[in-house]
Scaffold this motif. Structure first.
Motif, mmCIF file in Angstrom:
data_model
loop_
_atom_site.group_PDB
_atom_site.id
_atom_site.type_symbol
_atom_site.label_atom_id
_atom_site.label_comp_id
_atom_site.label_asym_id
_atom_site.label_seq_id
_atom_site.Cartn_x
_atom_site.Cartn_y
_atom_site.Cartn_z
ATOM 1 N N LEU A 233 91.925 26.104 -87.627
ATOM 2 C CA LEU A 233 92.313 25.595 -88.655
ATOM 3 C C LEU A 233 92.848 24.178 -88.436
ATOM 4 O O LEU A 233 93.392 23.783 -87.413
ATOM 5 C CB LEU A 233 93.855 26.527 -89.006
ATOM 6 N N THR A 234 92.216 23.301 -89.291
ATOM 7 C CA THR A 234 92.349 21.798 -89.035
ATOM 8 C C THR A 234 93.557 21.311 -90.020
ATOM 9 O O THR A 234 93.909 21.887 -90.835
ATOM 10 C CB THR A 234 91.021 21.064 -89.266
ATOM 11 N N TRP A 235 93.835 19.904 -89.601
ATOM 12 C CA TRP A 235 94.939 19.260 -90.196
ATOM 13 C C TRP A 235 94.356 18.994 -91.792
ATOM 14 O O TRP A 235 94.934 19.044 -92.796
ATOM 15 C CB TRP A 235 95.008 17.781 -89.855
ATOM 16 N N ALA A 236 93.025 18.910 -91.900
ATOM 17 C CA ALA A 236 92.383 18.563 -93.127
ATOM 18 C C ALA A 236 92.527 19.842 -93.989
ATOM 19 O O ALA A 236 92.616 19.886 -95.441
ATOM 20 C CB ALA A 236 90.987 18.308 -93.105
ATOM 21 N N ASP A 237 92.645 21.223 -93.410
ATOM 22 C CA ASP A 237 92.786 22.374 -94.489
ATOM 23 C C ASP A 237 94.271 22.466 -94.910
ATOM 24 O O ASP A 237 94.623 22.990 -96.226
ATOM 25 C CB ASP A 237 92.705 23.763 -93.485
ATOM 26 N N ILE A 238 95.089 21.774 -94.304
ATOM 27 C CA ILE A 238 96.512 21.404 -94.646
ATOM 28 C C ILE A 238 96.593 20.176 -95.779
ATOM 29 O O ILE A 238 97.214 20.464 -96.774
ATOM 30 C CB ILE A 238 97.556 21.352 -93.558
ATOM 31 N N ALA A 239 95.835 19.261 -95.590
ATOM 32 C CA ALA A 239 96.157 18.078 -96.298
ATOM 33 C C ALA A 239 95.277 17.692 -97.361
ATOM 34 O O ALA A 239 95.438 16.953 -98.166
ATOM 35 C CB ALA A 239 95.811 16.881 -95.185
ATOM 36 N N TRP A 240 94.266 18.691 -97.624
ATOM 37 C CA TRP A 240 93.203 18.383 -98.568
ATOM 38 C C TRP A 240 93.529 18.327 -99.909
ATOM 39 O O TRP A 240 93.242 17.451 -100.994
ATOM 40 C CB TRP A 240 91.961 19.191 -98.402
ATOM 41 N N GLU A 241 94.698 19.200 -100.215
ATOM 42 C CA GLU A 241 95.108 19.169 -101.503
ATOM 43 C C GLU A 241 95.834 18.002 -102.101
ATOM 44 O O GLU A 241 96.135 17.560 -103.234
ATOM 45 C CB GLU A 241 96.217 20.431 -101.946
ATOM 46 N N PHE A 242 96.499 17.254 -101.063
ATOM 47 C CA PHE A 242 97.116 15.887 -101.229
ATOM 48 C C PHE A 242 96.183 14.901 -100.873
ATOM 49 O O PHE A 242 96.562 13.651 -101.749
ATOM 50 C CB PHE A 242 98.289 15.960 -100.155
ATOM 51 N N ILE A 243 95.170 14.737 -100.009
ATOM 52 C CA ILE A 243 94.333 13.818 -99.775
ATOM 53 C C ILE A 243 92.860 14.226 -99.732
ATOM 54 O O ILE A 243 92.415 14.838 -98.554
ATOM 55 C CB ILE A 243 94.698 13.153 -98.488
ATOM 56 N N PRO A 244 92.211 14.609 -100.875
ATOM 57 C CA PRO A 244 91.060 15.108 -100.827
ATOM 58 C C PRO A 244 89.812 14.541 -99.967
ATOM 59 O O PRO A 244 88.923 15.259 -99.559
ATOM 60 C CB PRO A 244 90.476 15.122 -102.317
ATOM 61 N N SER A 245 90.111 13.378 -99.794
ATOM 62 C CA SER A 245 88.824 12.716 -98.777
ATOM 63 C C SER A 245 89.192 12.826 -97.431
ATOM 64 O O SER A 245 88.679 12.175 -96.546
ATOM 65 C CB SER A 245 88.961 11.231 -99.228
ATOM 66 N N CYS A 246 90.339 13.401 -96.945
ATOM 67 C CA CYS A 246 90.627 13.575 -95.634
ATOM 68 C C CYS A 246 89.597 14.096 -94.640
ATOM 69 O O CYS A 246 89.613 13.640 -93.496
ATOM 70 C CB CYS A 246 92.076 13.963 -95.396
ATOM 71 N N VAL A 247 88.653 14.973 -95.157
ATOM 72 C CA VAL A 247 87.496 15.485 -94.347
ATOM 73 C C VAL A 247 86.899 14.338 -93.858
ATOM 74 O O VAL A 247 85.854 14.795 -92.901
ATOM 75 C CB VAL A 247 86.796 16.590 -95.148
ATOM 76 N N GLU A 248 86.782 13.403 -94.390
ATOM 77 C CA GLU A 248 85.891 12.211 -93.829
ATOM 78 C C GLU A 248 86.550 11.472 -92.792
ATOM 79 O O GLU A 248 85.963 10.709 -92.084
ATOM 80 C CB GLU A 248 85.719 11.108 -95.015
ATOM 81 N N ASN A 249 87.755 11.729 -92.344
ATOM 82 C CA ASN A 249 88.409 11.195 -91.020
ATOM 83 C C ASN A 249 88.567 12.153 -90.128
ATOM 84 O O ASN A 249 89.037 13.089 -90.340
ATOM 85 C CB ASN A 249 89.991 10.705 -91.718
ATOM 86 N N GLU A 250 88.227 11.824 -88.713
ATOM 87 C CA GLU A 250 87.860 12.577 -87.939
ATOM 88 C C GLU A 250 89.369 13.151 -87.179
ATOM 89 O O GLU A 250 89.475 14.195 -86.824
ATOM 90 C CB GLU A 250 87.233 11.998 -86.727
ATOM 91 N N GLU A 251 90.392 12.494 -87.533
ATOM 92 C CA GLU A 251 91.612 12.849 -87.109
ATOM 93 C C GLU A 251 91.966 14.074 -87.600
ATOM 94 O O GLU A 251 92.768 15.058 -87.339
ATOM 95 C CB GLU A 251 92.697 11.670 -87.019
#
Length: 397
Positions: A233-251
């Protein structure tokens, strides 16, 4: 059937868990050569795989054939068998499988942890230790051929070599730590620098972080190996609903730390990290963490149910056993009462909240010890309901 006590630490031996997570996890491949061909004998053997293919009656897609990066259609190696008025569809034709295997096909046994107890229990141990969903596939490839064409996976990969030999060619990832939504596409793939070429023999292991491109070949020997996949489970899985483009960021594509759902001491660090990644989000960080924990619990592999013929209706004196706390969550003090158990949600009247709390406060109990008088029947009825959904088990010790 074998017994196996393998866990994540034993699969990595002699590398320690501390060294692995500090130096290799999500960073770089690791190969472990052991010179011990019987290291995984309690987990799965070459003979076990032969027996599963020959006699287990596993149906498609529990057995899949592939060659040159393409999968065979099921009808190419299965048949329908009719006995009287019953038809058994998709039964593997061992002669056809053997013929295609001799021509270079790889035989895959996907999700073998569903039916092979040693792998099932290994995946359970991995999930309990790491809080990541685990699965196990087995592959057998004849000598003198290639396995799958170059590709990367979007989950962490741990390869354990069961028998024979297989050569692994590993290239730099075109995308570091790809999210589960960023699948490999051969059309847009350009090979990167070669990172590793290594031959695994029985007893060896190979760890590949997600994103590392790999392909395989065999030499004069066939190969049998198990691939253990860890779906983080990644940070993107938590953040995507607030920042949809977050999957483009490796962090954001990095995994939450191992044990995040079961180690309470990690919560402050999780909240601090969320505050950095989601500044100003109008949702409490504890709520987001609890959502992530619930998601992991719903994905977790459970001890397989087993049918038993010698069942009797439980009585007030039956010794009942509750599950470990990682398998369930109870919303106390609410009406209706909500029980989340093994990825499913069950709703009961709020009046039963106290009864459930009393049951869950003990590893084992007897209704007769907790209830008295007219309440006993209410307790028994509820206990039988919980037994039916698998929450309570009769302790036969």
């Amino acid at each position: 059937m074998h017994s196996s006590t393998h866990d994540f630490a034993s699969l990595l031996h002699p590398i320690s868990m501390v060294e692995f997570f500090s130096s290799y996890w999500e960073c770089k491949p690791l190969v472990i050569h052991r010179k011990n061909s019987k290291f995984y004998e309690g987990l799965l053997t070459n003979r076990d795989i032969e027996d599963i293919i020959s006699t287990s009656d596993a149906r498609y897609p529990a057995i899949i054939l592939s060659k040159g990066g393409s999968y065979y259609p099921a009808h190419a190696y299965t048949t329908d068998i009719t006995v009287g008025q019953l038809t058994f569809p998709g039964v593997p034709d061992v002669n056809k499988i053997s013929m295609e295997y001799s021509k270079g096909a790889t035989v895959s046994l996907p999700a073998l942890h569903r039916t092979w107890e040693p792998l099932s229990r290994l995946c359970i141990r991995l999930e309990e230790a790491l809080d990541y969903a685990a699965h196990a596939n087995a592959y057998i490839t004849p000598g003198g051929t290639s396995g799958f064409t170059p590709h990367y996976d979007t989950h962490e990969v741990l390869v354990v070599q069961i028998a024979g030999k297989k050569r692994w060619l590993v290239d730099e990832p075109p995308l570091k730590l790809p999210h589960s939504s960023q699948k490999f596409t051969a059309e847009s793939f350009t090979p990167g620098p070669r990172v590793m070429e290594t031959e695994l023999t029985a007893g060896d292991a190979l760890y590949l972080p997600r994103g590392y491109v790999h392909s395989t070949t065999t030499s004069d020997s066939h190969s049998a190996h198990v691939t253990i996949g860890l779906n983080v489970l990644t940070w993107a899985d938590i953040a995507w609903e607030f920042i949809p483009s977050c999957v483009e960021n490796e962090e954001y594509r990095k995994a939450l730390p191992p044990g995040f759902a079961s180690r309470a001491e990690l919560r402050p660090a999780l909240k601090q990290r969320l505050a950095q990644m989601l500044p100003g989000v109008p949702v409490e960080h504890d709520v987001l963490i609890d959502r992530a924990i619930s998601l992991v619990q719903s994905m977790r592999r459970r001890i397989p149910a087993r049918f038993r013929a010698d069942v009797a209706v439980i009585t007030a004196n039956s010794l009942l056993q509750t599950p470990i706390k990682q398998r369930y969550d109870v919303a106390q003090g609410k009406d209706p009462l909500t029980l989340d158990f093994d990825g499913k949600r069950f709703i009961f009247p709020g009046a039963l909240s106290g009864i459930l709390a009393a049951m869950c406060a003990r590893a084992t109990f007897r209704v007769a010890d907790l209830a008295a008088g007219p309440d006993t029947e209410t307790w028994l009825t509820f206990a039988r309901t919980l037994q039916r959904i698998g929450f309570l088990q009769v302790n036969r010790a």
